[in-house]
Motif scaffolding. Structure first.
Motif, mmCIF file in Angstrom:
data_model
loop_
_atom_site.group_PDB
_atom_site.id
_atom_site.type_symbol
_atom_site.label_atom_id
_atom_site.label_comp_id
_atom_site.label_asym_id
_atom_site.label_seq_id
_atom_site.Cartn_x
_atom_site.Cartn_y
_atom_site.Cartn_z
ATOM 1 N N ASP A 1 20.753 -27.658 34.416
ATOM 2 C CA ASP A 1 20.078 -26.944 35.070
ATOM 3 C C ASP A 1 20.203 -25.607 35.032
ATOM 4 N N ASP A 2 19.188 -24.694 34.701
ATOM 5 C CA ASP A 2 19.188 -23.391 34.486
ATOM 6 C C ASP A 2 19.126 -22.469 35.466
ATOM 7 N N GLY A 3 19.019 -22.907 36.700
ATOM 8 C CA GLY A 3 19.313 -22.158 37.916
ATOM 9 C C GLY A 3 20.951 -21.778 38.406
ATOM 10 N N GLU A 4 21.695 -22.683 38.152
ATOM 11 C CA GLU A 4 23.084 -22.319 38.368
ATOM 12 C C GLU A 4 23.765 -21.847 37.381
ATOM 13 N N LYS A 5 24.791 -21.136 37.625
ATOM 14 C CA LYS A 5 25.870 -20.387 36.597
ATOM 15 C C LYS A 5 27.019 -21.547 36.460
ATOM 16 N N ASP A 6 26.490 -22.720 35.909
ATOM 17 C CA ASP A 6 27.667 -23.402 35.987
ATOM 18 C C ASP A 6 27.626 -23.808 34.417
ATOM 19 N N TYR A 7 27.851 -22.971 33.479
ATOM 20 C CA TYR A 7 27.898 -23.149 32.118
ATOM 21 C C TYR A 7 28.922 -22.178 31.451
ATOM 22 N N TRP A 8 29.214 -22.779 30.201
ATOM 23 C CA TRP A 8 30.089 -21.971 29.421
ATOM 24 C C TRP A 8 29.350 -21.405 28.382
ATOM 25 N N ARG A 9 29.804 -20.231 27.805
ATOM 26 C CA ARG A 9 28.881 -19.444 26.840
ATOM 27 C C ARG A 9 30.086 -18.913 25.669
ATOM 28 N N PHE A 10 29.843 -19.167 24.431
ATOM 29 C CA PHE A 10 30.967 -18.882 23.529
ATOM 30 C C PHE A 10 30.142 -18.061 22.341
ATOM 31 N N LEU A 11 30.868 -17.062 21.937
ATOM 32 C CA LEU A 11 30.432 -16.275 20.738
ATOM 33 C C LEU A 11 31.031 -16.886 19.593
ATOM 34 N N GLY A 12 30.112 -17.150 18.575
ATOM 35 C CA GLY A 12 30.491 -17.575 17.009
ATOM 36 C C GLY A 12 30.272 -16.646 16.157
ATOM 37 N N ILE A 13 31.438 -16.205 15.508
ATOM 38 C CA ILE A 13 31.301 -15.016 14.557
ATOM 39 C C ILE A 13 32.517 -15.084 13.729
ATOM 40 N N GLY A 14 32.082 -14.976 12.405
ATOM 41 C CA GLY A 14 33.069 -14.790 11.295
ATOM 42 C C GLY A 14 33.883 -16.213 11.288
ATOM 43 N N GLY A 15 33.442 -17.125 11.554
ATOM 44 C CA GLY A 15 34.016 -18.566 11.596
ATOM 45 C C GLY A 15 34.846 -18.782 12.592
ATOM 46 N N GLN A 16 34.834 -17.857 13.765
ATOM 47 C CA GLN A 16 35.785 -18.194 14.904
ATOM 48 C C GLN A 16 34.706 -18.235 16.148
ATOM 49 N N PHE A 17 35.492 -18.760 17.187
ATOM 50 C CA PHE A 17 34.565 -18.877 18.454
ATOM 51 C C PHE A 17 35.516 -18.195 19.391
ATOM 52 N N PHE A 18 34.834 -17.334 20.422
ATOM 53 C CA PHE A 18 35.246 -16.872 21.739
ATOM 54 C C PHE A 18 34.469 -17.206 22.904
ATOM 55 N N LEU A 19 35.340 -17.442 24.069
ATOM 56 C CA LEU A 19 34.853 -17.838 25.317
ATOM 57 C C LEU A 19 34.318 -16.477 26.047
ATOM 58 N N ILE A 20 33.199 -16.353 26.010
ATOM 59 C CA ILE A 20 32.576 -15.055 26.809
ATOM 60 C C ILE A 20 32.117 -15.283 28.267
ATOM 61 N N GLU A 21 31.903 -16.476 28.577
ATOM 62 C CA GLU A 21 31.587 -16.512 29.881
ATOM 63 C C GLU A 21 31.836 -18.201 30.375
ATOM 64 N N ARG A 22 32.321 -18.120 31.653
ATOM 65 C CA ARG A 22 32.530 -19.607 32.311
ATOM 66 C C ARG A 22 31.967 -19.622 33.633
ATOM 67 N N PRO A 23 31.939 -21.029 34.016
ATOM 68 C CA PRO A 23 31.280 -21.342 35.126
ATOM 69 C C PRO A 23 31.890 -20.272 36.673
ATOM 70 N N VAL A 24 31.074 -19.984 37.279
ATOM 71 C CA VAL A 24 31.329 -19.379 38.461
ATOM 72 C C VAL A 24 31.821 -20.304 39.514
ATOM 73 N N ARG A 25 33.090 -20.262 39.932
ATOM 74 C CA ARG A 25 33.650 -21.230 40.865
ATOM 75 C C ARG A 25 33.643 -21.125 42.424
#
Length: 108
Positions: free
Chosen positions: A84-108
């Protein structure tokens, strides 16, 4: 000036080569889920079995529910379990240089 340009092109080339692919993201999710579940469930044989099963399930979810936005030098992975694109219930990760970083998490 030339050294700066060569350095910039070298860094860009390395980032391009190490831009994480979807399989690497799936493995990252599996490892993070296994670590978290191992802490929660303990190191007994049953705890390890459930942690491994949960990690495999998380990796399948990452494969099915993740969307990759490829920017060639880095990627943004968005995991939206319900789609569901309407809600902010997703996780977002940045993948760079072979590494991953959590940049956004669901709003609770």
């Amino acid at each position: 000036m030339r050294i700066g340009l060569v350095l910039l092109l070298t860094v860009a080339g390395v980032l391009y080569l190490y831009n994480p692919k979807p399989r690497a993201f799936e493995e990252y999710v599996r490892n993070r889920a296994a670590e978290h579940l191992q802490q929660e469930l303990g190191s007994s044989a049953v705890g390890r079995a459930f942690a491994d099963a949960g990690a495999d399930l998380a990796a399948v979810l990452a494969r099915k529910a993740a969307r990759r936005d490829n920017y060639y030098l880095w990627s943004i992975y968005t995991v939206d379990p319900d789609g569901d694109d309407g809600e902010k219930d997703y996780w977002r990760f940045l993948g760079i240089g072979g590494q991953f970083f959590l940049i956004e998490r669901p709003v609770r």
